[in-house]
Design a protein around this motif. Structure first.
Motif, short mmCIF file in Angstrom:
data_model
loop_
_atom_site.label_atom_id
_atom_site.label_comp_id
_atom_site.label_asym_id
_atom_site.label_seq_id
_atom_site.Cartn_x
_atom_site.Cartn_y
_atom_site.Cartn_z
N GLU A 174 11.79 -5.31 -82.22
CA GLU A 174 12.43 -4.06 -82.65
C GLU A 174 11.43 -2.99 -83.12
N ARG A 213 16.30 3.29 -83.49
CA ARG A 213 17.59 3.18 -84.18
C ARG A 213 17.63 2.01 -85.16
N THR A 214 16.59 1.19 -85.18
CA THR A 214 16.56 0.07 -86.13
C THR A 214 15.31 0.15 -87.01
N GLY A 244 12.04 1.02 -85.68
CA GLY A 244 10.96 1.77 -85.05
C GLY A 244 10.50 2.98 -85.84
N ASP A 286 9.74 -0.95 -81.51
CA ASP A 286 9.82 0.27 -80.71
C ASP A 286 11.23 0.81 -80.61
N ASN A 287 12.14 0.31 -81.43
CA ASN A 287 13.53 0.76 -81.39
C ASN A 287 13.75 1.76 -82.52
N SER A 310 17.13 -9.04 -79.25
CA SER A 310 17.31 -9.30 -80.67
C SER A 310 18.70 -9.87 -80.95
N HIS A 342 23.03 -1.58 -82.57
CA HIS A 342 21.85 -0.86 -82.13
C HIS A 342 20.68 -1.78 -81.78
N LEU A 343 20.80 -3.08 -82.06
CA LEU A 343 19.74 -4.00 -81.72
C LEU A 343 19.60 -4.14 -80.20
N HIS A 344 18.38 -4.41 -79.74
CA HIS A 344 18.18 -4.74 -78.34
C HIS A 344 18.92 -6.03 -78.01
#
Length: 491
Positions: free
Chosen positions: A295, A300-301, A303, A297-298, A338, A333-335
């Motif tokens: 996470e 919304r979490t 990053g 590079d995310n 994840s 919002h997790l990939h």
């Protein structure tokens, strides 16, 4: 001159104490006690499940009362039943806004319900049996010991090195009550100043603090405010206290009991205690590392956050994914990677006889130890200088297979009903089965038919696959012969 001592006459044949004299009707309370005694004698597991299910139905009826909702109207059956199961199973999933839908009376009912559910299905039945019979007999001890060790549910000899022996059940029940009260009290008191700093009125601060403490220790995850943990995001002190409470609730009452007896002598701890603590620590660290890697590079979490906050909130999520149910981020919002990691952590769950759900960490430990022993060509499974019997491995395999089967069937049914994304449906089903409470938001949008599927999934996950299997089994039969051996090809 000595006085004669009167002799005690034995009871007449066929007469049981408290049931009155022959020819006279038994008192209602005595008949009720006799009925409870007979039910627990025939099948302790079935009796425990009956008590557990009765509690769910009772709480469902209470939640349907107009006084339970803020609007003063009757809550639909599907939502009332779902809430009752989520509360008694200490799951944390909800089909309504828990903070705004329920009145003060409803929140009191929820608070009491999670306390009952956190004790465990077999321990609840044992305590109720104790209240009815006014003593803790052998059958009640067997039921309470089964919650600490599912092997007690089976007939026959029990392997050595159990986490809780029958002679210690009285102490265990005391530990359950005292530890739950003490931990929730301490956490609640420590949270009050943090609430006051935010300008929350003193009365509301006290209520919210103890509500959070109860929901954390019981691994339920409900919040008293509609915004959830958003006001406390980045507050390491507040979130840290929640993590401590969740961790203590998830390691299991037998572990707490063993540690309190020998806090400074880890060598005296049982194999169960050591496996629980070591496996729990490994999972917490592994989950934290995986969330950081997946996470970072995310935006919304994690990053957009600094390194310290990312590490802390990754540890927080790793802790809550094991059954805590709290979250500082939007799970949706997790990939997908994840989400899959979270699925695995939820499915594993916490310790045996704890407020957490899942397959339990000792089940995972036994399975991995068996795989390592097979890879090394060893005939026995060993850990910390102890040998693990083969029947423990069979039980671990059974629990894993039954759990996977329940999750697979429930996922297929919910997918067919909703046509939603597989990743989100699988997440909700595992969260229900493992009584975790984390959600992508799908649960609140489900039709009634899908809600009932999750209700059954939560019930089976909390009752326990082992207890359920024993309860459904007609009898334990002795096999007086051995069939010829033949080895199928495996792998």
């Amino acid at each position: 001159m000595t006085s004669a001592t009167p002799l005690m006459r034995p009871p007449s044949p066929g007469r049981r104490p408290g049931l009155g004299r022959p020819g006279q009707p038994a008192r209602p309370l005595a008949r009720f006690r006799e009925a409870v005694d007979d039910a627990s004698r025939k099948s302790p597991a079935r009796f425990a499940i009956l008590i557990f299910t009765t509690l769910i139905l009772l709480f469902t009826a209470i939640f349907m009362l107009p006084i339970s909702s803020t609007s003063g109207t009757v809550t639909p059956l599907a939502d009332s039943l779902f809430t009752a199961v989520s509360v008694i199973c200490v799951t944390g999933l909800a089909t309504v806004d828990m903070a705004t839908h329920w009145s003060l009376f409803g929140h009191v009912v929820i608070f009491v319900g999670v306390q009952i559910g956190a004790i465990g299905v077999l321990t609840v039945a044992s305590i109720l049996g104790l209240v009815v019979s006014r003593r803790l007999g052998l059958r009640s001890r067997l039921m309470a010991a089964s919650d600490g060790n599912p092997l007690r549910a089976h007939a026959g000899p029990v392997p050595e090195g159990q986490a809780v022996r029958l002679g210690e059940v009285g102490g265990l029940l005391t530990t359950v009550a005292v530890s739950a009260l003490a931990i929730e009290l301490v956490i609640g008191i420590l949270l009050i100043p943090r609430m006051l700093i935010d300008g929350i009125p003193f009365g509301d601060a006290v209520l919210d603090s103890f509500y959070y403490a109860a929901m954390a220790f019981t691994n339920t995850g409900f919040t008293p405010n509609a915004s959830g943990l958003a006001p406390f995001q980045g507050d390491f002190f507040f979130l840290g206290l929640l993590m401590v409470a969740v961790f203590l609730g998830s390691i299991g009452f037998p572990v707490i009991y063993a540690i309190t007896r020998n806090p400074l002598h880890p060598r005296r701890w049982s194999l169960h205690v050591k496996l629980t603590l070591v496996t729990t620590g490994i999972l917490l660290v592994a989950g934290m590392v995986l969330y950081i890697v997946l996470e970072f590079d995310n935006p919304r979490t994690f990053g957009a956050k600094d390194a310290g906050t990312t590490v802390f909130e990754s540890l927080f999520l790793s802790t809550m994914a094991r059954s805590g149910g709290f979250s500082t981020i939007d799970i949706s919002h997790l990939h997908d990677s994840s989400l899959l990691v979270t699925d695995m952590l939820m499915f594993i769950g916490g310790g045996s006889a704890s407020t957490a759900g899942g397959l339990k960490v000792t089940t995972l430990a036994v399975l991995f130890l068996a795989a390592f022993a097979e890879a090394r060509g060893k005939r026995s499974i060993e850990a910390f200088g102890r040998r693990i019997p083969s029947d423990v491995l069979r039980l671990a395999v059974s629990v894993a297979l039954w759990g996977a089967t329940i999750v697979a069937v429930a996922t297929i049914v919910v997918l067919q009903i909703t046509k939603a994304e597989l990743s989100h449906v699988l997440f909700e089903v595992i969260s229900a089965f493992a009584t975790c409470g984390l959600s992508t938001g799908l649960t609140s949008e489900l039709p009634d038919s899908a809600k009932y599927v999750l209700v059954v999934t939560m019930w089976m996950g909390r009752v326990g696959t082992v207890t359920l299997a024993v309860a459904l089994a007609n009898s334990q039969r002795r096999q007086l012969f051995t069939r010829p051996e033949e080895r199928p090809i495996v792998g």
